[in-house]
Design a protein around this motif. Structure first.
Motif, PDB file in Angstrom:
ATOM      1  N   GLN A 179      -3.366   4.634   8.429  1.00  0.00           N
ATOM      2  CA  GLN A 179      -3.080   5.303   7.163  1.00  0.00           C
ATOM      3  C   GLN A 179      -4.064   4.919   6.063  1.00  0.00           C
ATOM      4  OE1 GLN A 179       0.971   4.857   5.954  1.00  0.00           O
ATOM      5  NE2 GLN A 179       1.815   5.798   7.787  1.00  0.00           N
ATOM      6  N   TYR A 180      -4.648   3.716   6.171  1.00  0.00           N
ATOM      7  CA  TYR A 180      -5.560   3.231   5.127  1.00  0.00           C
ATOM      8  C   TYR A 180      -6.809   2.655   5.788  1.00  0.00           C
ATOM      9  CZ  TYR A 180      -0.947   3.190   2.955  1.00  0.00           C
ATOM     10  OH  TYR A 180       0.312   3.530   2.542  1.00  0.00           O
ATOM     11  N   PRO A 181      -7.947   2.779   5.151  1.00  0.00           N
ATOM     12  CA  PRO A 181      -9.143   2.111   5.675  1.00  0.00           C
ATOM     13  C   PRO A 181      -8.916   0.603   5.722  1.00  0.00           C
ATOM     14  CG  PRO A 181      -9.697   3.672   3.933  1.00  0.00           C
ATOM     15  CD  PRO A 181      -8.220   3.550   3.927  1.00  0.00           C
ATOM     16  N   VAL A 182      -9.284  -0.004   6.843  1.00  0.00           N
ATOM     17  CA  VAL A 182      -9.105  -1.445   7.014  1.00  0.00           C
ATOM     18  C   VAL A 182     -10.474  -2.096   7.169  1.00  0.00           C
ATOM     19  CG1 VAL A 182      -8.081  -3.286   8.390  1.00  0.00           C
ATOM     20  CG2 VAL A 182      -6.848  -1.130   8.068  1.00  0.00           C
ATOM     21  N   ILE A 183     -10.706  -3.103   6.339  1.00  0.00           N
ATOM     22  CA  ILE A 183     -11.948  -3.870   6.393  1.00  0.00           C
ATOM     23  C   ILE A 183     -11.629  -5.205   7.049  1.00  0.00           C
ATOM     24  CG2 ILE A 183     -13.722  -5.024   5.018  1.00  0.00           C
ATOM     25  CD1 ILE A 183     -13.127  -2.922   2.821  1.00  0.00           C
ATOM     26  N   ALA A 218       0.831  -1.202   0.000  1.00  0.00           N
ATOM     27  CA  ALA A 218       0.000   0.000   0.000  1.00  0.00           C
ATOM     28  C   ALA A 218       0.866   1.253   0.000  1.00  0.00           C
ATOM     29  CB  ALA A 218      -0.930  -0.007   1.208  1.00  0.00           C
ATOM     30  N   GLY A 219       1.992   1.199   0.717  1.00  0.00           N
ATOM     31  CA  GLY A 219       2.880   2.344   0.742  1.00  0.00           C
ATOM     32  C   GLY A 219       3.531   2.621  -0.601  1.00  0.00           C
ATOM     33  N   MET A 220       3.669   1.597  -1.439  1.00  0.00           N
ATOM     34  CA  MET A 220       4.290   1.771  -2.754  1.00  0.00           C
ATOM     35  C   MET A 220       3.332   2.331  -3.798  1.00  0.00           C
ATOM     36  SD  MET A 220       6.494  -1.732  -3.100  1.00  0.00           S
ATOM     37  CE  MET A 220       7.909  -2.068  -2.047  1.00  0.00           C
TER      38      MET A 220
END
Length: 700
Positions: free
Chosen positions: A164-168, A141-143
């Protein structure tokens, strides 16, 4: 037309005289066209004539040089055709004898580009879902996070503290769709709501069993219901053991799946879906990351197929006949709609392998990228030029543009380094690149043989779906049975499976097989069966003097040619098979009870057999020789049954007898009612209204 040839710093033995005579052109031999002899290329660039350059190694350099040359014709007006004669023949043990093949490849490069085909569009805004353990998902995701809108579906692992990112979180139930339109459905049944969770870690510290991990989900198998986590999270309220499970769905443009098993079971995954088991540790991980970053915007691909429903033998009267395309599709892009007597192909899922068109017995599905007729022009040009240049016993090596082309190139380069150990591509073997090796079949193979090819080989490198290999082999068995049955000796059609240079080098050593005495000139047609008939007619005429006098050639079960056998003892001539036949192979006779048949029309779809209520029909794959194959012949006939009242024939004796036997025990067909079944339709009505013993509706 201008053709430029180069011996690549004298590493190839080229004969410009032989090549020029075959191409009807005066050719000059260059040694370093991409370096010292570049002015010759620049001069050709200024001409409006079509330009063919016999080099693919430096195609990028030539393209740039053309753009920089003053007075050069723009490439969008007059593109340059690059063709490889080096790895495909010049860099081999038989390179000096490969002039006919090189001439053939150069002649094919002169052909106009295939007609454009319709396209299929995709639109992606860059919404990416990564499915996998958080410690594998977050680095990827960071890339890509700077160009893609990333969401994570956690399957465990240790996540970063920062959100940092939505987590499901939840149980993934379904992923379906394609690039720009993936519908993902999951079921959330964990007590921790990740949307409320602040990652404060208070629940982890409070849980006595250690049932909560850094994915912030509770392992219910370890939880002993102390509820210490609930108390620790009281201020936030993210943990609730009484929360009812909920089903959620969301649409994404791209899906990256890091789990062991992919979300799609089929061999060919949809566009926009990537399976990368193990995350960044997997082979090809960085290439996948780069590909993901590029998938934002609008994209197009060819619509690889055309479908003509009127030719389709899939179904009649809600009965399935031919199901070959549905069964073979590795992308699950084809589904049955038997109620509408057709199949439906999803162009968004189609990956262009063309296997469905290869196994289609009627030609209802045909390949369009390029069309069979355009492939026919190319093959005829290759073989005619090869023969004109003095070549004999040509073997066509059909391979994919991607992996197959790479392997052929590696073979040529290996031969250039060690010709004692590696022979390279033999002089008589002509490589022919295809989008996919399953995209052409019996009609094109037989036509190529009729055009003068000694052999037709299909190269598969292991990337293909297993069912494709089986289908190609089965169809080649049919082609081989036909040509051997017609008297041509040797092995003409072969599936080559090779994953490395050594295997391919060994596989190309077969001896030539007997070919036609007179090369065909017919053009491959848009209709598959029309092409098959043209090829068969030519081969039957060409082989007439050399083959043994046989009535028919037995063919394998995969054949699209054959007859049917009718059990006359059980057939009642109900003619349901006639109405079911999609190819008009079965016909009735309006003047007398007959079942008639034209063998040439039969596609061996099996609809007649599956429709027959008496199971009286069986398929018999074969090629019937002679004119009888194209003529109507009677398979079964019966004595007509005459109405007992007016003596008009209205059915068959056997059919009426079977009906009477089945209904004689029924309470509604006793006495006069049973006798009425022996009458024609008109007389039944008259008898009903004239019989004084019948009860009428107004008497009730």
């Amino acid at each position: 037309m201008t053709t430029l040839i180069c011996n690549c710093n004298q590493t190839m033995s080229l004969n410009p005289q032989v090549l020029g005579d075959a191409l009807d052109e005066d050719l000059s031999l260059h040694t370093t066209l991409c370096r010292r002899d570049a002015p010759a290329f620049q001069k050709a660039c200024r001409s409006k004539d079509e330009l063919v350059v016999a080099c693919t190694q430096e195609s990028r350099l030539f393209t740039e040089l053309s753009e920089q040359t003053e007075g050069a014709v723009p490439l969008d007006v007059r593109p340059i055709h690059f063709v490889n004669i080096r790895e495909t023949g010049g860099w081999g043990r038989e390179g000096a004898q490969a002039m006919p093949k090189m001439a053939a490849l150069l002649a094919a490069a002169r052909l106009p580009e295939p007609e454009p085909v319709p396209t299929v569009s995709y639109q992606s805004t860059g919404r990416l879902l990564i499915i996998g353990a958080l410690d594998e998902s977050e680095p990827i995701a960071g890339m890509v996070g700077d160009v893609l809108e990333v969401s994570l579906m956690a399957t465990g692992g240790r996540g970063m503290q920062a959100r940092q990112y939505p987590v499901i979180a939840g149980a993934l139930e379904q992923v379906q769709g394609w690039l720009g339109a993936f519908d993902v459905q999951w079921r959330s049944d964990n007590p921790i709501d990740l949307d409320l969770c602040t990652r404060c870690n208070a629940c982890l510290a409070a849980c006595p069993e250690g049932a909560i991990g850094l994915d912030y989900q509770i392992d219910l198998a370890q939880c002993q219901d102390h509820r210490a986590c609930v108390k620790a999270c009281e201020a936030v309220g993210a943990i609730n053991f009484q929360r009812e499970p909920q089903t959620h769905s969301e649409r994404f443009d791209l899906v990256l799946d890091l789990r062991d098993a992919p979300a799609f079971a089929q061999h060919a995954h949809p566009q926009g879906y990537f399976h990368l088991r193990g995350g960044l540790k997997a082979e090809g991980a960085m290439a996948t990351v780069v590909r993901l970053r590029d998938l934002v915007g609008e994209f197009e691909k060819p619509k690889f197929f055309t479908y003509k429903q009127k030719l389709c033998a899939h179904g009649r009267n809600e009965t399935v006949g031919c199901n070959a395309c549905v069964e073979i599709c590795s992308a699950l892009a084809i589904r049955s709609e038997v109620k509408r007597n057709q199949i439906v192909v999803n162009p968004n899922l189609c990956v262009g392998c063309g296997a469905c068109t290869m196994v289609c017995p009627t030609g209802a599905l045909s390949y369009a990228y390029p069309r069979a007729s355009e492939q026919g022009v190319k093959l005829r040009t290759l073989l005619a030029t090869y023969a004109k240049a003095g070549g004999h016993d040509a073997a066509l090596l059909l391979h994919s543009e991607a992996s197959g082309g790479t392997l052929v190139g590696e073979l040529g380069r290996a031969a250039s380094l060690d010709r004692k150990q590696v022979r390279g591509v033999p002089a008589r073997v002509i490589p022919v690149p295809l989008w996919h090796t399953a995209s052409i079949g019996l009609d094109v193979w037989l036509s190529a043989f009729a055009y003068g090819a000694s052999q037709v080989w299909v190269l598969m490198t292991g990337d293909e779906a297993p069912q494709y290999r089986d289908a190609v082999r089965a169809q080649m068995d049919v082609a081989q049975a036909i040509v051997n049955g017609l008297g041509y000796s040797g092995r003409h059609f072969r599936l080559i499976e090779a994953r490395d240079v050594k295997a391919l080098d060994a596989a190309l050593g077969d001896a030539p097989a007997q070919t036609v005495k007179r090369r065909a000139t017919f053009a491959i047609q848009a209709e598959k069966r029309a092409t098959v008939e043209l090829a068969l007619d030519h081969l039957m005429q060409d082989s007439a003097a050399q083959r043994a006098p046989v009535e028919a050639i037995a063919l394998p079960g995969a054949s699209l040619l054959g007859t049917i056998a009718v059990n006359k003892d059980t057939c009642t001539l109900c003619l349901s098979c006639v109405s079911a036949c999609p190819a008009s192979a079965l016909q009735d006779n309006t003047e007398r009870p007959q079942l008639r048949f034209i063998e040439k029309n039969c596609v061996q779809c099996g609809l007649c057999a599956s429709t027959c209520p008496e199971d009286a029909i069986t398929l018999q794959p074969r090629l019937l020789l002679g004119e009888q194959r194209k003529q109507l012949r009677v398979l079964n006939e019966a004595q007509p049954y005459h109405c007992i009242r007016c003596a008009k024939p209205f059915g068959t004796l056997k059919g009426i007898e079977v009906m009477l036997a089945k209904l004689s025990g029924h309470a509604m067909f006793q006495g006069e009612a049973l006798e009425r079944l022996k009458m024609c339709g008109d007389c039944r009505v008259v008898d009903l209204y004239s019989n004084p013993g019948e009860t009428r509706i107004h008497d009730v």
